[in-house]
Design a protein around this motif. Sequence first.
Motif, PDB file in Angstrom:
ATOM      1  N   UNK A 139      -6.811   7.828   4.687  1.00 37.94           N
ATOM      2  CA  UNK A 139      -6.520   6.441   4.292  1.00 37.94           C
ATOM      3  C   UNK A 139      -6.368   6.327   2.773  1.00 37.94           C
ATOM      4  N   UNK A 140      -5.361   5.609   2.326  1.00 35.51           N
ATOM      5  CA  UNK A 140      -5.155   5.397   0.899  1.00 35.51           C
ATOM      6  C   UNK A 140      -4.304   6.436   0.220  1.00 35.51           C
ATOM      7  N   UNK A 141      -3.977   7.540   0.912  1.00 34.95           N
ATOM      8  CA  UNK A 141      -3.138   8.569   0.296  1.00 34.95           C
ATOM      9  C   UNK A 141      -1.788   7.999  -0.108  1.00 34.95           C
ATOM     10  N   UNK A 142      -1.237   7.111   0.731  1.00 31.66           N
ATOM     11  CA  UNK A 142       0.032   6.458   0.417  1.00 31.66           C
ATOM     12  C   UNK A 142       0.065   5.085   1.086  1.00 31.66           C
ATOM     13  N   UNK A 143       0.288   4.055   0.278  1.00 25.39           N
ATOM     14  CA  UNK A 143       0.409   2.692   0.797  1.00 25.39           C
ATOM     15  C   UNK A 143       1.831   2.225   0.517  1.00 25.39           C
ATOM     16  N   UNK A 171      -3.251   0.168   8.641  1.00 26.01           N
ATOM     17  CA  UNK A 171      -3.934  -1.059   8.188  1.00 26.01           C
ATOM     18  C   UNK A 171      -3.001  -1.792   7.255  1.00 26.01           C
ATOM     19  N   UNK A 172      -2.952  -3.138   7.406  1.00 23.82           N
ATOM     20  CA  UNK A 172      -1.991  -3.932   6.625  1.00 23.82           C
ATOM     21  C   UNK A 172      -2.672  -5.070   5.880  1.00 23.82           C
ATOM     22  N   UNK A 173      -2.070  -5.361   4.729  1.00 26.53           N
ATOM     23  CA  UNK A 173      -2.431  -6.575   3.989  1.00 26.53           C
ATOM     24  C   UNK A 173      -1.119  -7.263   3.635  1.00 26.53           C
ATOM     25  N   UNK A 195      -9.115  -6.242  -1.340  1.00 25.17           N
ATOM     26  CA  UNK A 195      -9.253  -6.339   0.107  1.00 25.17           C
ATOM     27  C   UNK A 195      -9.281  -4.985   0.804  1.00 25.17           C
ATOM     28  N   UNK A 196      -8.571  -4.006   0.272  1.00 27.30           N
ATOM     29  CA  UNK A 196      -8.441  -2.705   0.958  1.00 27.30           C
ATOM     30  C   UNK A 196      -9.808  -2.060   1.184  1.00 27.30           C
ATOM     31  N   UNK A 197     -10.103  -1.615   2.415  1.00 26.48           N
ATOM     32  CA  UNK A 197     -11.408  -0.984   2.707  1.00 26.48           C
ATOM     33  C   UNK A 197     -11.443   0.496   2.339  1.00 26.48           C
ATOM     34  N   UNK A 198     -10.529   0.945   1.500  1.00 26.04           N
ATOM     35  CA  UNK A 198     -10.484   2.339   1.063  1.00 26.04           C
ATOM     36  C   UNK A 198      -9.879   2.374  -0.331  1.00 26.04           C
ATOM     37  N   UNK A 199     -10.043   3.489  -1.020  1.00 20.39           N
ATOM     38  CA  UNK A 199      -9.476   3.643  -2.362  1.00 20.39           C
ATOM     39  C   UNK A 199      -8.008   4.017  -2.246  1.00 20.39           C
ATOM     40  N   UNK A 200      -7.158   3.268  -2.928  1.00 21.23           N
ATOM     41  CA  UNK A 200      -5.719   3.519  -2.889  1.00 21.23           C
ATOM     42  C   UNK A 200      -5.362   4.548  -3.964  1.00 21.23           C
ATOM     43  N   UNK A 239      -5.630   3.797 -11.924  1.00 24.57           N
ATOM     44  CA  UNK A 239      -5.419   5.229 -11.649  1.00 24.57           C
ATOM     45  C   UNK A 239      -4.709   5.432 -10.308  1.00 24.57           C
ATOM     46  N   UNK A 240      -3.647   4.665 -10.103  1.00 22.57           N
ATOM     47  CA  UNK A 240      -2.853   4.731  -8.870  1.00 22.57           C
ATOM     48  C   UNK A 240      -1.443   5.187  -9.228  1.00 22.57           C
ATOM     49  N   UNK A 241      -0.932   6.127  -8.473  1.00 20.50           N
ATOM     50  CA  UNK A 241       0.429   6.616  -8.701  1.00 20.50           C
ATOM     51  C   UNK A 241       1.429   5.670  -8.032  1.00 20.50           C
ATOM     52  N   UNK A 242       2.448   5.232  -8.791  1.00 21.14           N
ATOM     53  CA  UNK A 242       3.495   4.362  -8.249  1.00 21.14           C
ATOM     54  C   UNK A 242       4.749   5.200  -8.011  1.00 21.14           C
ATOM     55  N   UNK A 243       5.122   5.319  -6.741  1.00 13.73           N
ATOM     56  CA  UNK A 243       6.281   6.135  -6.363  1.00 13.73           C
ATOM     57  C   UNK A 243       7.423   5.225  -5.925  1.00 13.73           C
TER      58      UNK A 243
END
Length: 315
Positions: A139-143, A171-173, A195-200, A239-243
């Motif tokens: 979870x959170x590897x790619x949103x 899982x969606x937001x 809101x996300x229940x995991x680290x993105x 610290x999130x990568x934007x692809x």
Amino acid sequence: MRYNRNLETRKKVILFLMAFRYQNISLACLKLGYQRSYFYFWFNRLKEANFDIKSLEERSRRPGSHPKKTPIEIVDKIISLRKQTNYGPDRLQYHLEQLYNLHLPTSTIGHILKRENLIPPKRLKHRKKHQKRYHMPHPGDSVQMDVKYVSYRIKAQQHYQYTAIDDCTRWRFAKIYYDLSVNNTQDFFKELIKTAPFKIKSIQSDNGIEFTYRFVSDPKCMDKEPKEHPLDTLCKKHNIHHKLIPLGQCEINGKVERSHRIDEEEFYRLITYSSLKELQLAFKKWISYYNHKRPHAGINKMTPIQKLNLKLNSS
């Protein structure tokens, strides 16, 4: 009778007339290539009907009843559930088992829906060959993130749905906004982080101006790099990568695109809301239902929360 528009009826009438002309049934059948039994079958039916031309038309051989026919009360439940949810045979099968403990093949459910004209005919489309399918292990590897137009206007105003979906768990937001803007993108991203229940770890989006300035055209800046987008600034802060996906390859963002189709079929088409506040409230309940109760075929008919819990417990 010999000029009847039905070709098969005309052939039978010509056979009868030729038999009377020759006064020989065998010769008439021989010339026209029929068996004598064929002549007697249809001529006797014509006599029994008092020479009514309609008696020469083919009749349905379908039986009047069938011992294995689906009971009418089960058919009513399938039709009612279809009209409430707009689900297809696979998902209806799951809900019939959960709600009524009914175990029906998807083929039976599909036949009932077709017979009741509840499945529209398929439109043939030329589709591009998709990239190889994949899913992230954690979870959170790619949103995947995208924006969808709300399918109807409220008081002549267009509204927009921002959506983020986790590649691993589905899982969606999502939130609906009054307009499409960079400020709303920032607000949506901040709400998503809370809101996300995991680290993105990574956000994947298309090249729209609400997500990037990569293709902004400015004659004064032809030889300069475009300025940093506020979304990129927020991603660096957390610290999130934007692809960014390649141009013209929206299938790479296929999970969020498919979720938008689900929204259209199972939410927007069912009820039209007259105010933005009503729509936002109903949409919030729909997203909760999507995450907690709606089974997803892509994750073995689990709900996104069940898949998330399974992944969190196994790690």
